[in-house]
Design an enzyme around this catalytic site. Structure first.
Site, PDB file in Angstrom:
ATOM      1  N   GLY A   1       0.846  -1.198   0.000  1.00 13.49           N
ATOM      2  CA  GLY A   1       0.000   0.000   0.000  1.00 13.49           C
ATOM      3  C   GLY A   1       0.871   1.233   0.000  1.00 13.49           C
TER       4      GLY A   1
ATOM      5  N   ASN B   1      -6.705   2.033   9.416  1.00 13.65           N
ATOM      6  CA  ASN B   1      -7.739   2.383  10.384  1.00 13.65           C
ATOM      7  C   ASN B   1      -8.769   1.271  10.544  1.00 13.65           C
ATOM      8  OD1 ASN B   1      -7.060   4.832  11.562  1.00 13.65           O
ATOM      9  ND2 ASN B   1      -7.707   5.992   9.753  1.00 13.65           N
TER      10      ASN B   1
ATOM     11  N   LYS C   1      -6.434   4.221  18.953  1.00 12.83           N
ATOM     12  CA  LYS C   1      -6.474   5.109  17.783  1.00 12.83           C
ATOM     13  C   LYS C   1      -7.907   5.529  17.461  1.00 12.83           C
ATOM     14  CE  LYS C   1      -5.026   7.170  13.959  1.00 12.83           C
ATOM     15  NZ  LYS C   1      -6.173   7.297  13.080  1.00 12.83           N
TER      16      LYS C   1
ATOM     17  N   GLU D   1     -10.452  13.738  18.553  1.00  8.68           N
ATOM     18  CA  GLU D   1     -10.173  14.680  17.459  1.00  8.68           C
ATOM     19  C   GLU D   1     -11.467  15.334  16.960  1.00  8.68           C
ATOM     20  OE1 GLU D   1      -7.789  12.769  14.306  1.00  8.68           O
ATOM     21  OE2 GLU D   1      -9.296  13.495  12.911  1.00  8.68           O
TER      22      GLU D   1
END
Lengths: 346, 346, 346, 346
Positions: free
Chosen positions: D13, D100, D195, D202
């Site tokens: 990737g 993610n 995360k 965030e």
């Protein structure tokens, strides 16, 4: 952090913030005349080089005209202090309110002082107990020439351009003082308006960080031996306990977020420090105070018709931390009892 | 409330809800076979005309095929009950889950029962302790013909068309059972899906009413003798105490809102009753439970990408009433201590 | 709905609400003198039995002293109307503001009118376009004897005790007018204070119902042919599409909730009617207005320090429905673009 | 940023994130074998010193055993890539998912890979497009010895201890890698769990900043010539227009907040940059995407029973920015029309 033109400034209010402002100013060559209701606070700064004044009269007499006087006082006593101070001043003098006044009071005060030929500057001051070394972020409201005249003072108090990387897209010739850490935001009240909203933003950011760390802390709720206050017949059981088996060190999470992450911030720095000092935070019961600016920010949002759900939610979260929603909750329990015969769980 | 076709129904679970369903069915001419782990519950209903069964085997034996069996059980024991029950049943029998199961379990169970030729119906049942007289609102999921076959049962349990004024814009020939108070919402799970969201709506409405009454209760915060936990140096003083001088009887407010107002609702009826019974609600500490549906509603909203801020806020308000945000609050206090040297207020 | 003592009342403002109040009063035997800036509105009511007045002077002259005058006007013109009306009145006369004034204006006005020996009553009036037949819920503020004197008027306007079941726990001898649908809440402003919060509660209840029905509407997002604006690389795919396969008729859901359910309410009645009239609600674009009371309720909650997250969230949801958060959203998109190179999706 | 032990790493990737990780690793002396479905991406990195592989088979063959392979892929194609990759690997090899992924998938994958003797590491990677120079914050889940073996890789990718001031209260001998900017959070899934919550935080921080700047932007709503979409009969007029007369430069406010303020943060740095580049942000329409982690954070909060109102509100604000609440709003408008005859404002 060197200003080209040393000035004289009078400081009224020598609490931690006021005293440290004086120290930061003297370090940079400014002369300070200081006054406080507490004589010991005066002596301490006099020993460091400031000119002490035992009374407001003496304070005013020791200042050269046109005078520049900074008030660093609890919002509740600014007006009474002005009542005592203003009759002693002369046309052309300037009073700076560096505390957390409501911006609407600034507008009123500036109009009143103008009747005596006095100038008023409102200056929101952020930086807390760390400002002596780190500098203070200043959000300023007032007449343009008056604010410009005080520039050396603001420049010294502010952190200075070197304390952060330059903003890449900002043109080199953009000018302005914002990169130094101080900003003339507009006419009277504009400084405290921006500081007020700053604190509203602070509430929201704090709540976001705190909620997140709490979710991480409770990532172990699926463990069979977890002391779960909520396990009983009326509560729905966790459907996927296997997915909540983590014991994660939240203090280390805060520390790791300090570098390279999108949530990197001074608040994350601070909570990392708090966890380093006290891993369980057990000296805190969780009653979170609010000191006005958050409430005023919400009032402004509602007046303006601008949705501010995150900031407002953070404010209410503080109210709830202090059990101010207790009657609301009793009513909900009463309704549940009425329709379902649900007794409250203890 | 008269059904044209009396039926036989088996009821497993004779708690308050299950027992009252049986009573309401028998009043309308249906025959009920009843079973519970508690023999006293069986005897009580047998004395009122039901056919008692001491074991699940006896229960199944006393039901005519194809059987219709209603489970009125805590969600947590539905699956284990089905494990015991299903082997005793015959192809063509139907099991109705009238409790508060998660709709996803309905989908799974229906698939599993279908392998044995059994039908499954999920039926969300609202009405609480008042349903015996008032009727129960039924939200039903399952195969169309199976649900249609059970229509006399549902019709009896539901409140009936006469219990509310007709909806003016609804055509006289619109048909459907919704005006009776029961609705076939869709395939398996659809009934409990609608009931789940119903409870989410309930959370939101309850919170709205409770918050409003609390704001009214505290309309006296400007009174000088008010025992205000919050008056001290760090808290901003109320700027307009003259505007908060009202001592308003919130119980009477709830009562007056029952007639003619836009907020008129059963929940307002109930809180008026709670205040009539206990003006200070002091038997309630304010720990508000949540029993699953509210959480699942939020999960569905997030999955669907549909904003549900009011319902979600109401759910979190319940969490907070049980101090589940304590660690979050400790973190916020710790940050305040770090940047401002603010000690927590006690 | 029969008052023992017919009275005379003057009505200023013959919009839908004012005109229907007059009609309801006349039906019960009261005599009404009516005035409006629009002569046609006067004629229409005169034809139904009211005494019309072409000018404020004529209006005042046709009223017996001590006069009782009800203003049913937009909040924005109440003060200018009072400026014209007050000089024409005599000591002992009473003015009732039945509109949606801010309760703080009531306090000011009452003080000002008292200087002329006039009485002022604030009366929050709920019931909308249905009140003529259904009656209006009245929340009243003012001096005790003045409010008592007007009791026959309030009694007629209110729905009456028979329009709801008695509250079971309310003692038969409890007395009070709340069960009739009107309540003297306290001194001046208390009526509009309670009405203000009533509307805040209304916002919250409406949002809860609307969010819930929307979640039900979108229970089909897992269908493969669903026109999903959100399916693309940046959006996380739905993990459990099998659980969102329902096409549920939300209008029928609203209808079924009207009977026997915990969420039963006039608002559910109304939305069932709206769906019956227009199943897709496509005459509505979704721009939800707010008319002041919701905002004021939030201001009061913040001033009081009472958490009102559900009511406030409902208010902000209305702001957002009108795109008032657009700049906030642009800022968020800009931040995403900065840190992640995320372009906005169209 | 010098690791003592250069390693070999395979990267699958080569989008912006993957390519920059490779560059950062090579700068520090590590050797990289690279693969992507896009040959141009391979060539570009090969020209910079990486070893390119045209197929997965070639990629695997060029890696020394035991292999370490980093996947930097959209979450949606991780599983299909693993399906192709795993049969090519040998017992003892390790696959790192640096994208993610949902942490629950990590648990499942790790169990599945373990059946083939393979190790799995989940690594949440924050830093966006700036990470090449700034370093990436890494949140890691997996077996202790496997994670320890990869330490040189993580150490190179992370920002390094010098990129922030030391945490004052952290003992000098505290040890751990968190001050370097990477952290082994726990067993599989723990890295992506942290995360995930990081991104939830965030969302909340972004919304707080954006709301605040929007309130400041609209501090001019009291100006008479303001183009106010909301001024009409149904909307309550602003009571204090004199208090909303400020034209404040929000870009400069963001810039001044970067130094010395409590809200100082990388997000404030970024929005200052965005305003410097585009003062009106007019290339953004305000449709704010969400990419999964925020949703999952809310699901976790609800499962854990931890209130997360700020993070959740921020998520819903994004939904609303994309008009996903439209049907909810239509329902509210329909109710307003029903009870008050209110037409929608255009």
């Amino acid at each position: 952090m060197t200003s080209s033109a040393p000035m004289q400034l009078g400081m009224v209010g020598l609490g931690r913030m006021g005293a440290n402002l004086v120290r930061r100013l003297m370090r940079d060559g400014h002369r300070c005349v200081v006054y406080d209701v507490n004589p010991a606070a005066i002596s301490e700064l006099a020993a460091e080089g400031a000119t002490g004044a035992a009374t407001l009269e003496e304070f005013v007499a020791k200042l050269d005209g046109p005078r520049a006087i900074w008030l660093m006082l609890p919002a509740a006593i600014v007006d009474s202090t002005l009542d005592a101070l203003v009759p002693l001043l002369s046309s052309g003098d300037t009073v700076i309110d560096g505390g957390n006044s409501y911006y609407r009071d600034d507008i009123t005060r500036a109009q009143k002082l103008a009747e005596s030929g006095l100038h008023y500057v409102d200056c929101g001051t952020s930086g807390g107990v760390w400002g002596l070394d780190r500098g203070y972020c200043l959000m300023i409201g007032g007449e343009t020439d008056v604010v410009a005249h005080l520039d050396p003072i603001f420049k010294t108090i502010a952190p200075g351009i070197g304390t952060a990387e330059p903003t890449p897209s900002r043109p080199a010739d953009a000018g302005g003082t914002a990169p130094e850490g101080y900003l003339h935001c507009g006419p009277n009240g504009a400084g405290h308006f921006v500081k007020m909203v700053h604190n509203g933003v602070e509430y929201g950011m704090m709540a976001a960080i705190a909620e997140g760390l709490s979710i991480i802390k409770h990532a172990n709720v699926g463990q069979p031996d977890r002391d779960n206050k909520e396990v009983d017949a009326e509560t729905t059981p966790l459907r996927d306990p296997w997915a909540y088996q983590y014991d994660i060190n939240v203090g280390e999470v805060a520390e790791v977020w300090r570098r390279g992450s999108v949530v990197g911030s001074w608040l994350v720095d601070l909570i990392a420090d708090a966890f380093a000092a006290s891993p369980a935070l057990d000296q805190f019961s969780g009653r979170v105070s609010d000191s006005g600016e958050g409430r005023w920010t919400v009032l402004a949002a509602v007046d303006e018709g601008i949705p501010a759900p995150v900031i407002t939610t953070a404010l209410y979260e503080r109210f709830q931390s202090r059990q101010l929603g207790e009657f609301t909750d009793q009513i909900c329990s009463a309704m549940r009892s009425e329709f379902g015969g649900h007794a409250e769980k203890k």
